[in-house]
Each structure stands twice: as structure tokens, then as C-alpha cells.
Design a protein around this motif. Sequence first.
Motif, short mmCIF file in Angstrom:
data_model
loop_
_atom_site.label_atom_id
_atom_site.label_comp_id
_atom_site.label_asym_id
_atom_site.label_seq_id
_atom_site.Cartn_x
_atom_site.Cartn_y
_atom_site.Cartn_z
N PRO A 1 1.02 -1.21 -0.16
CA PRO A 1 0.23 -0.19 0.30
C PRO A 1 0.70 0.87 -0.01
O PRO A 1 1.60 1.42 0.23
CB PRO A 1 -1.17 0.17 1.25
N ALA A 2 0.53 2.18 -1.09
CA ALA A 2 1.30 3.46 -0.76
C ALA A 2 1.60 4.30 0.78
O ALA A 2 0.24 4.40 1.73
CB ALA A 2 0.30 4.75 -1.73
N ALA A 3 2.08 5.05 1.17
CA ALA A 3 2.54 5.62 2.60
C ALA A 3 1.16 6.89 2.85
O ALA A 3 1.37 7.42 1.78
CB ALA A 3 3.43 6.15 2.96
N SER A 4 0.79 6.73 3.77
CA SER A 4 -0.12 7.28 3.65
C SER A 4 0.53 8.76 3.87
O SER A 4 1.43 9.07 4.10
CB SER A 4 -0.49 7.57 5.42
N ALA A 5 -0.27 9.79 3.77
CA ALA A 5 -0.86 11.57 3.58
C ALA A 5 0.48 11.85 5.23
O ALA A 5 1.00 12.45 4.67
CB ALA A 5 -1.47 12.41 3.65
N ALA A 6 0.37 10.82 6.21
CA ALA A 6 0.55 11.35 6.74
C ALA A 6 1.95 10.62 7.75
O ALA A 6 2.89 11.74 7.85
CB ALA A 6 -0.25 11.07 8.13
N ASP A 7 2.45 9.90 6.81
CA ASP A 7 3.86 9.74 6.44
C ASP A 7 4.55 9.93 5.99
O ASP A 7 5.41 10.39 6.42
CB ASP A 7 3.40 7.82 6.02
N ALA A 8 3.72 10.28 4.52
CA ALA A 8 4.92 10.80 3.79
C ALA A 8 5.54 12.54 4.77
O ALA A 8 6.32 13.12 4.23
CB ALA A 8 4.10 11.21 2.89
N ALA B 1 8.84 16.08 6.89
CA ALA B 1 9.13 17.48 8.12
C ALA B 1 11.10 17.12 8.68
O ALA B 1 11.67 17.42 9.21
CB ALA B 1 8.37 17.49 8.64
N GLU B 2 11.11 15.74 8.78
CA GLU B 2 12.76 15.01 9.03
C GLU B 2 13.51 15.26 8.15
O GLU B 2 14.76 15.78 8.78
CB GLU B 2 12.40 13.86 8.85
N ARG B 3 12.81 15.13 6.99
CA ARG B 3 14.39 15.46 5.56
C ARG B 3 14.98 16.50 5.67
O ARG B 3 15.91 17.30 6.34
CB ARG B 3 14.02 15.70 4.90
N LEU B 4 13.88 17.73 6.27
CA LEU B 4 13.82 18.93 5.61
C LEU B 4 14.66 20.00 7.48
O LEU B 4 15.31 20.54 6.93
CB LEU B 4 12.84 19.84 6.00
#
Length: 141
Positions: free
Chosen positions: A22-29, A34-37
Motif C-alpha cells: 500500500p502507498a504510504a499514507s499522507a501523514a507518513d509522507a 519534515a524529518e528530511r527538512l
Amino acid sequence: MTPERPNRPGAPARATPSTPQPAASAADAAALRAERLERILLALFRSVVREESTDPGLTGVDLVALRLSQDGAEARIGYALEVPRGERQGAEREAAEALARAAPLLRARLAEVIELPTLPSLTFALERVREVPRAARAGAA
């Protein structure tokens, strides 16, 4: 057609059709973005403190963590401090004041490098202090 044979011992396994994930949820994305930023901002700020700042109050300061608020309006930056033995209190105060003075420079560099909907305010939190012999202090002459 040849009949299917089991793999020989030691032979690579045959590829099997995989089931779609399943595609990652919008919250996961959003959390990943945010973590990458946060990692990018921390790297940028560390670079500015190490390479651009000339404030002697930042000697021994190492930025170690950054957390953005959910709305991106505030960045809380954790830092470690290396101080000469017996000078902890004065060095802690000096580092806190130097980081407050550096905040406008950090925000300016951020605005130059990354376009964000909100330029975050910066707050600093001392996470740990390490006392070292005077000659071993980072940046000592």
C-alpha cells in the motif's frame, strides 16, 4: 515448455511475484518530509556556526538536534557545549548569548538557501556539557 524444478542447493532463489504494497499514507509522507527538512536545516546551521560565524562565544558549541514545530513557525535547536574545567557556568551563559546573537545570521542563510512558507523563529536548548582540560577545548589556540 519445461516443467518447474526446485532450485538447486546454493543456487539463487527465483524471483516470485510480489504483492503490491500500500502507498504510504499522507501523514507518513509529511512526517518523512519534515524529518528530511530538519536534517537539512541542522546541517545548514551547523555549517554556518562552524564556517561563517566569528563570535568567540560559539567556541565549543556543537548543534546536535533540530525539531520543527508542526506549523514550521519555530525551530528548537539542541546544542552540546565543550568547556574548560571550572568555567562551566560562565561558558554556558556565553554560549547562550552567542547563539541568540547568531540567530539572525542563521535565519538569513536559511532564507537564502531554502524557500519556506514560514521562516521559523529559532530557540536554543542546551542538551549536554562536557568539561575538558583547557588546552583541549575545541577551537583553542
